[in-house]
Each structure stands twice: as C-alpha cells, then as structure tokens.
Design a protein around this motif. Sequence first.
Motif, short mmCIF file in Angstrom:
data_model
loop_
_atom_site.label_atom_id
_atom_site.label_comp_id
_atom_site.label_asym_id
_atom_site.label_seq_id
_atom_site.Cartn_x
_atom_site.Cartn_y
_atom_site.Cartn_z
N GLN A 43 2.16 -6.47 -5.63
CA GLN A 43 0.83 -5.81 -6.07
C GLN A 43 1.02 -4.36 -5.17
O GLN A 43 1.09 -4.52 -4.03
N VAL A 44 0.58 -3.34 -6.13
CA VAL A 44 0.47 -2.14 -5.47
C VAL A 44 -0.88 -1.60 -5.44
O VAL A 44 -1.63 -1.53 -6.36
N SER A 45 -1.15 -0.90 -4.22
CA SER A 45 -2.47 -0.17 -4.33
C SER A 45 -2.37 1.04 -3.69
O SER A 45 -1.17 1.40 -2.94
N THR A 47 0.88 -1.14 0.02
CA THR A 47 -0.12 -0.06 0.09
C THR A 47 0.82 1.30 0.07
O THR A 47 1.71 1.37 0.95
N LEU A 48 0.78 1.84 -1.08
CA LEU A 48 1.77 3.15 -1.22
C LEU A 48 1.13 4.17 -0.31
O LEU A 48 -0.04 4.51 -0.34
N MET A 49 1.78 4.80 0.55
CA MET A 49 1.49 5.89 1.32
C MET A 49 2.78 6.78 1.54
O MET A 49 3.87 6.49 1.00
N ARG A 50 2.46 7.94 2.21
CA ARG A 50 3.39 9.02 2.29
C ARG A 50 4.60 8.42 3.07
O ARG A 50 5.86 8.62 2.56
N ASP A 86 -3.38 -1.51 -12.80
CA ASP A 86 -4.18 -2.93 -13.01
C ASP A 86 -4.44 -3.47 -11.62
O ASP A 86 -5.41 -4.13 -11.47
N GLU A 87 -3.57 -3.11 -10.64
CA GLU A 87 -3.70 -3.80 -9.39
C GLU A 87 -4.56 -2.76 -8.54
O GLU A 87 -4.84 -3.20 -7.23
N ALA A 88 -4.77 -1.66 -8.74
CA ALA A 88 -5.31 -0.65 -8.07
C ALA A 88 -6.40 0.00 -8.67
O ALA A 88 -7.28 -0.72 -9.12
N PRO A 89 -6.93 1.11 -8.42
CA PRO A 89 -6.79 1.84 -7.14
C PRO A 89 -7.95 1.35 -6.17
O PRO A 89 -7.80 1.76 -4.94
N VAL A 90 -9.09 0.82 -6.55
CA VAL A 90 -10.03 0.68 -5.93
C VAL A 90 -10.06 -0.93 -5.59
O VAL A 90 -9.92 -1.69 -6.59
N PRO A 91 -10.13 -1.38 -4.56
CA PRO A 91 -9.93 -2.90 -4.14
C PRO A 91 -11.08 -3.59 -4.97
O PRO A 91 -11.99 -3.08 -5.06
#
Lengths: 339, 93
Positions: A190-192, A166-169, A227-232
């Motif tokens: 997998q990145v979200s 999960t990419l976050m700040r 493709d793997e994101a942004p809404v689950p």
Amino acid sequence: MTGKAANAVPDGAVERARAAVAPLHVLLELTYRCNVRCVHCYLAGREEEMSLAELIGLLDALAEEGCLVLTLSGGEVLLRRDFFEVASAARARGFALRIFTNGTLVDEARADRLAALEPVVVEMSLLGAAPETHDAITLKRGSFARTVRAAELLGARGVRVKLKTTLMRPNLAEADQMALLADSLGAQHQVSFVMMPKRDGDPSPLALQVDDRALRRRLDRRERELDEAPVPRAVGDDGLCSAGRAACSISPSGDVYPCVLLPLKAGNVRERPFGEIWRDAPPLRLMRELVTRHKIACQNCDDDGHFFCPALNMLQRGDPAHMAPQAMRGQALWRDLGR
Amino acid sequence: MSEAFEPAARPLRAPSVAWRVIQGEAVMVLPATGRVHTLNPVGTRFWELVDGQRTLGEIARQLHEEFDAPLGRIELDCQHFAAELGERRLLAT
C-alpha cells in the motif's frame, strides 16, 4: 450472502454501522513507546498506558458496542510485555484483528504467537528498497533487515502481511523496487503520498513531501496506487471519512478520538464508559453531522467528498470543516488523473 | 460435505470467525481468507443458532417458529445454507 476480499469492512456493513452509529472499526493504540524514530511519524509525546485489566474492560465495552475490526497499534505494540495477553483477550471476544508493528521485534517465537492470533492482517512500514534508505528514515540501523525478516517469518506461517509505503523525497526513487520487494515477499503493498503533520500540529513531516510534478509522473505510471491514497481513510469503503461514524481511535491512556489523527478529544474511558462517549460526546456527534453535510455539499460541485479529511483540515486549518491545502492537493491530483 | 449437514448434524460456527450483529444483520470476517461476509436477517438468526449444540433439524424448527415459512422449506433451506457456509469455511465440521 455476499463475500468480499477486504482488510476492513464492506460497503453495506459500513453504511449499516453508520446508521446504527456502531463503532465497527476501532484503532486502539497500546503504547506510544517505539524502538524506531521514523522522521515522518505523526506521534508526539507519551502517555500513561492503560493496564491489562483496564484494556480487557475496554475490550468488553467495545464488543458490547458492536466493534468488529480492532486495530492494535502503537508506537510499537510489541514493546508492551502484555501485548499477547491483550491480543488474545481481543480474539476471545470475537474481534477481527489488524496488527500494526514495525516488525523489528518479530522473531520465530513471536511470529508463531502472532500467527496463532489469526489476525486478518499484520501491517508494517516499508520505507525503502535498500537498507540504507529505509534505515535513514527510521533512524534505526538494521531495521530494514528485521522488517523484511518479519514479513518472511509471518508469510511462512500463513499470516497476511501488508507493507505500507509512505512515498517521500528520500525514497521516491525506490518506489518500483519497493513494490517488487513486497511482491517477492508475498505481501500486499500500500502506497500513500500525502504527508500528514504531526498530531500536535507540527508541520515538519511535510518538508519531506514529494513535489506535485514528480508525484504526477509517478501516479501516471502506477495509477492503481491512487486507490490506496492520497488522503487517509479511517474505514470508509465508500471513500468518505468514517471517523466518529463507524470508527474511532483510543489512545494508550484511554482518550477517545474520532480518528487517530484528529485531535478532538471526546472523552476518556477511565472516566466515562466507552459506550456513553461513543454515543454522546460532542466531537463524535459533530463528525457524524460534518461528513454527511460535506458529502451533500460536494454533490453540488461534481465532487463526491473523497478528499474531505477532517483530521487534515484540523491540523492545517484548525477547523475540521474547512478543506486543508493537503486535501485540496489530493483532490486536484485525483481530478487531473481523470478519476 | 452434505453428510455433515444432514438434519441430525450439529453445525458449529468456525471459531476463528469474527462477527457482530449490526441492525439485525451479521457481519463476519474470516481471518484465513480476509473476506467479509454479511447475512440477511434469517441467515443471521441461523448463524446465531449454529452453536454446536442444536441439530440442524432443531434449528429449522426454531426458525419455523420465528419466521412465517413452511417447515419443510425451512429444513431444506437450512441444509443448503449450512453447506454454503461450510464451503466458505465459516462452519466447523
């Protein structure tokens, strides 16, 4: 006969499951206990966990209803002393297993036992490329090293591993290094991008969210990750939410929900057979109608419904039918990138 | 491979395959590859019958009784289909 690489199910199977209203994919939360304290975790609170006997009865019911892909999740599943009994019982009943763990409790012996289960995939969170970054998010010193070690142990045994970021700040600057690390471990990555509020509605995880400008720069470079994101997605290979249509989740105490993030309780398997809940509970019937209706509506505005996330809507708007700000943000990002 | 699936062979579903029949069609996941396979209704019936007890010949006769097709053609189809499933590691040999 057709074949397709996947961790879930193919398009046609999802459509057939929806038509048959079969719970093709069930996410079963075995416990909310956890040995890390991830700052963005959506879980809130604990529950009295079902016993091994109750879980085995539930597995029988899920098999009877047509569940094929069973995700065992937590909390940390390996904190249940009977985890391997549950997982073995699931395999004996013909489920394809996905196992979510943070990996910190995976040693040589447990890696052997996990491999023996022949899971389709073991999924773990990778929240930094540097130990201090990952550990600052899990609030558990040493967790990075243990998770990486788990990926190595499982990979060496032929287990397919997916590392989820999960990419976050706090970890955005290490995005590329995390992808490289996953590659070096032979793991999928997998990145979200879209943070979720906690399941009780607490929006505090959203404070960690990457701002749109930084996210766009990132997406331009690593477009495939979108493709793997942004809404689950619950299962939906077609990009549409499968919650309540081909998928559902069950909490440690047996509460059934359309999705792990959607707080619309459909019933409890200790009080009513799963099959009855799945077929008849109003929240599940609502989801079947809602997503279909939204897809039809989207066809009139050049959208295909990909960002219709009833859980986000419920958590942010209090209504599963009204588009949430987070979903609209994902939709805008998607459109800006010409997808 | 072809020897294993002569009419006297008793093919068996690979034990690791996870599968369910949904609306008359089998959906299968092979954990070793992570691949998903689906079968049409005739293939699904074949899949249900490959239990390690029946011979391929017996399975062909069973399908002949259930589906409207000549026995000789079904026997050949069964051998080819078994070989295809075997190549995909969906059958134990």
